[in-house]
Design an enzyme around this catalytic site. Sequence first.
Site, mmCIF file in Angstrom:
data_model
loop_
_atom_site.group_PDB
_atom_site.id
_atom_site.type_symbol
_atom_site.label_atom_id
_atom_site.label_comp_id
_atom_site.label_asym_id
_atom_site.label_seq_id
_atom_site.Cartn_x
_atom_site.Cartn_y
_atom_site.Cartn_z
ATOM 1 N N CYS A 103 2.798 43.106 61.136
ATOM 2 C CA CYS A 103 4.114 43.372 60.551
ATOM 3 C C CYS A 103 4.030 43.377 59.026
ATOM 4 O O CYS A 103 3.396 42.520 58.425
ATOM 5 C CB CYS A 103 5.109 42.316 61.022
ATOM 6 S SG CYS A 103 6.725 42.401 60.224
ATOM 7 N N GLN A 214 24.373 39.523 49.477
ATOM 8 C CA GLN A 214 23.122 38.775 49.355
ATOM 9 C C GLN A 214 22.664 38.267 50.715
ATOM 10 O O GLN A 214 23.460 37.699 51.477
ATOM 11 C CB GLN A 214 23.307 37.607 48.389
ATOM 12 C CG GLN A 214 23.496 38.020 46.939
ATOM 13 C CD GLN A 214 22.212 38.522 46.306
ATOM 14 O OE1 GLN A 214 21.115 38.279 46.803
ATOM 15 N NE2 GLN A 214 22.356 39.231 45.189
ATOM 16 N N TYR A 243 27.889 47.383 38.417
ATOM 17 C CA TYR A 243 27.273 47.297 39.741
ATOM 18 C C TYR A 243 27.966 46.152 40.485
ATOM 19 O O TYR A 243 27.339 45.228 41.000
ATOM 20 C CB TYR A 243 25.768 47.056 39.647
ATOM 21 C CG TYR A 243 25.044 48.002 38.714
ATOM 22 C CD1 TYR A 243 24.617 49.257 39.145
ATOM 23 C CD2 TYR A 243 24.800 47.646 37.389
ATOM 24 C CE1 TYR A 243 23.961 50.126 38.290
ATOM 25 C CE2 TYR A 243 24.136 48.512 36.527
ATOM 26 C CZ TYR A 243 23.721 49.746 36.978
ATOM 27 O OH TYR A 243 23.064 50.602 36.129
ATOM 28 N N CYS A 338 16.780 41.665 40.821
ATOM 29 C CA CYS A 338 15.918 41.400 41.979
ATOM 30 C C CYS A 338 14.510 41.922 41.757
ATOM 31 O O CYS A 338 13.661 41.776 42.653
ATOM 32 C CB CYS A 338 16.529 41.992 43.245
ATOM 33 S SG CYS A 338 16.795 43.777 43.169
#
Length: 380
Positions: A103, A214, A243, A338
């Site tokens: 994965c 979030q 944003y 981020c």
Amino acid sequence: MSRNPRQRKVRGRSRVGERYEALVGPVAHGGHCVVRVPAGDPDDETATRVVFTRHTLPGEVVVVQITEGTDGDRFWRGDAVEVLEPSRDRVTPPCSFSGPDRCGGCDFQHVSLPAQRDLKLDVVREQMVRLARMSPEDPLLAGLVVEPVPGDVDGLRWRTRGRFVDLGDGRRGMRKFRSTDVIEVDDCLIESLEPASHTVHGVAFQVAPGGFWQVHPGAPEVLVDTVLEMLDPRAGEAVLDLYAGVGLFGRFLAERVGAEARLVAVEGNSTAAGLAKRNLSGLAKVRVSAGDVAGVLGREYDEPFDLVVLDPPREGARRAVVDQVVDRAPRAVAYVACDPAALARDVALFAERGYRLTALRAFDLFPMTHHVECVALLER
């Protein structure tokens, strides 16, 4: 290993499948470490090629198997398929689906949680030095730590939203790293067992199904508190929320500056902007605009603002937005990021326009992955 990498121009003989024993160098942005292997240059036997290698740690001696790369590429990609000399920070991955050719959802399952945060800290510091042109000895970097956030269970069970591949018959899977190949995953250990809560400090927010929020349960309150602490809003100050999403930061900033103060929220997604209007309803002198942030600022709200909060997507704000923000002469800008590379680039752009980084915090909102959230304060 089976691979189906993204299509790209062939640049010579493929090196996929070749193996090299190598000493692992520093961590790099993106969830891998830097490894150097012989380049195979007949004219220069000392020449080496950088291999961005997953599933390893700095200082280890490993066998690297090349997963992407040709003679003509500037760098190759690889997996550590054998660990000959392990780091003391290496642990057995809690997830049985983690590892080479497995994965691709997590980067650091093989790393102890404290060491994961140290790796992320190294990346943040490196990006701020390289792209924001800060000194490595700057007190903001010297004192920085990647802070844990309440809401996960030893780095697991925190992701309240995920993208799985439907395999039919109730089965689901995840894609391998940089591949369209899918591996069936019956239990993703970073997936939360509880639905996302959209209530922050007692305020309930309307969020569209599948809309942005979030993913770490502790993130909204921690980020709101950090932005409020850094900006220190004062009664009557005008606020620009860029944003803005569904109005998370705007809701609490509006409370701080008071009913007579102006707050403008700009959000690119029309559905989120519509929900922001609802979530900010009842607050005087609040306006919400839907549209590209740079485009909206180029047409509207060409007046001074005291405070700005930026929470851009992964690519950051970029020069067009930074220039528009600076033109409104705010006393302080809170930047929620981020991606540390995008943040560092934009910090440099703000510095060109006379805004200095005066505070920086980093949060481990994405344990087991390479991602890290930063909040920066920029002041004139």
